[in-house]
Design a protein around this motif. Structure first.
Motif, short mmCIF file in Angstrom:
data_model
loop_
_atom_site.label_atom_id
_atom_site.label_comp_id
_atom_site.label_asym_id
_atom_site.label_seq_id
_atom_site.Cartn_x
_atom_site.Cartn_y
_atom_site.Cartn_z
N UNK A 4 0.84 -1.20 0.00
CA UNK A 4 0.00 0.00 0.00
C UNK A 4 0.87 1.25 0.00
N UNK A 5 1.82 1.30 0.92
CA UNK A 5 2.69 2.48 1.02
C UNK A 5 3.54 2.63 -0.25
N UNK A 6 4.13 1.54 -0.69
CA UNK A 6 5.02 1.59 -1.85
C UNK A 6 4.32 1.92 -3.15
N UNK A 7 3.06 1.51 -3.27
CA UNK A 7 2.34 1.75 -4.52
C UNK A 7 1.41 2.95 -4.47
N UNK A 8 1.33 3.63 -3.34
CA UNK A 8 0.47 4.81 -3.23
C UNK A 8 0.79 5.88 -4.28
N UNK A 9 2.06 6.13 -4.59
CA UNK A 9 2.32 7.14 -5.63
C UNK A 9 1.65 6.82 -6.97
N UNK A 10 1.41 5.54 -7.26
CA UNK A 10 0.73 5.20 -8.51
C UNK A 10 -0.67 5.79 -8.59
N UNK A 11 -1.25 6.13 -7.44
CA UNK A 11 -2.58 6.72 -7.42
C UNK A 11 -2.59 8.15 -7.96
N UNK A 12 -1.49 8.86 -7.80
CA UNK A 12 -1.50 10.28 -8.18
C UNK A 12 -0.34 10.72 -9.08
N UNK A 13 0.66 9.89 -9.23
CA UNK A 13 1.87 10.34 -9.91
C UNK A 13 1.63 10.71 -11.37
N UNK A 14 0.80 9.92 -12.06
CA UNK A 14 0.56 10.22 -13.48
C UNK A 14 -0.24 11.50 -13.64
N UNK A 15 -1.15 11.75 -12.71
CA UNK A 15 -1.90 13.01 -12.73
C UNK A 15 -0.97 14.18 -12.46
N UNK A 16 -0.08 14.01 -11.47
CA UNK A 16 0.88 15.06 -11.15
C UNK A 16 1.81 15.34 -12.33
N UNK A 17 2.34 14.28 -12.93
CA UNK A 17 3.24 14.47 -14.07
C UNK A 17 2.50 15.08 -15.26
N UNK A 18 1.25 14.68 -15.46
CA UNK A 18 0.45 15.28 -16.53
C UNK A 18 0.23 16.77 -16.28
N UNK A 19 -0.01 17.11 -15.02
CA UNK A 19 -0.17 18.52 -14.65
C UNK A 19 1.11 19.29 -14.98
N UNK A 20 2.27 18.73 -14.59
CA UNK A 20 3.54 19.40 -14.88
C UNK A 20 3.71 19.62 -16.38
N UNK A 21 3.35 18.63 -17.18
CA UNK A 21 3.53 18.74 -18.63
C UNK A 21 2.55 19.76 -19.23
N UNK A 22 1.34 19.84 -18.67
CA UNK A 22 0.35 20.80 -19.17
C UNK A 22 0.66 22.22 -18.72
N UNK A 23 1.00 22.37 -17.45
CA UNK A 23 1.24 23.70 -16.88
C UNK A 23 2.59 24.27 -17.28
N UNK A 24 3.56 23.41 -17.53
CA UNK A 24 4.92 23.85 -17.87
C UNK A 24 5.39 23.08 -19.10
#
Length: 163
Positions: free
Chosen positions: A106-126
């Motif tokens: 659970x702890x190790x895979x938690x970033x999979x819940x949001x990381x792609x959204x975060x990276x997509x945000x970075x690519x869209x915003x910057x």
């Protein structure tokens, strides 16, 4: 890089390197005598390799950039062969090992819940290189958090041994 080359590199990274690197990571940790110490080293090396992307010239050849990515992937994949071994080092009872593995997952895979959204945000915003820089910085932050967790585990291990 063309789309087809990107797919080929991803297949090598995702399947070939992962298949080879995870057991190698486990063997290295066994030789070192501590998966926790190995994880500290691997995560620190991963942080450094990721940081290179922040300073590498954008004119650097594709071979160098892809080579660095494959080395970074290999280092990160070696971690998969070691992170569950930490439960033994901090003496989690065998009857609790399934629950411990579940919590680690659970702890190790938690970033999979949001990381792609975060990276997509970075690519869209910057757009362009700046978005990638933020992605690399986020990767470094997660690796540094992992190193911090390793120090916490090492402290727990030391406390257990002293009792």
């Amino acid at each position: 890089m063309s789309v087809s080359m990107g797919v080929a590199v991803n297949i090598v990274r995702q399947y070939l390197i992962a298949f080879i690197a995870a057991p190698i990571g486990g063997m290295i940790a066994d030789k070192m005598g501590s998966s926790i110490n190995y994880l500290k080293i691997a995560l620190t090396l991963g942080t450094i390799l990721t940081g290179i992307y922040l300073v590498i010239p954008t004119t650097m050849g594709i071979v160098v950039v892809v080579g660095l990515m494959l080395v970074l992937a290999a280092v990160m994949m070696t971690i998969r062969g070691t992170y569950y071994a930490t439960t033994d080092e901090i003496q989690i009872p065998i009857v609790m090992s399934g629950a411990a593995a579940g919590i680690l997952s659970i702890v190790g895979n938690t970033p999979d819940l949001f990381i792609f959204t975060l990276y997509g945000y970075f690519m869209d915003a910057y757009p362009g290189i700046q978005g990638y820089r933020y992605i690399f910085i986020a990767m470094m932050v997660f690796a540094v958090l992992g190193v911090g967790c390793c120090f916490l585990l090492a402290h727990m291990k030391k406390k257990i041994k002293s009792n």
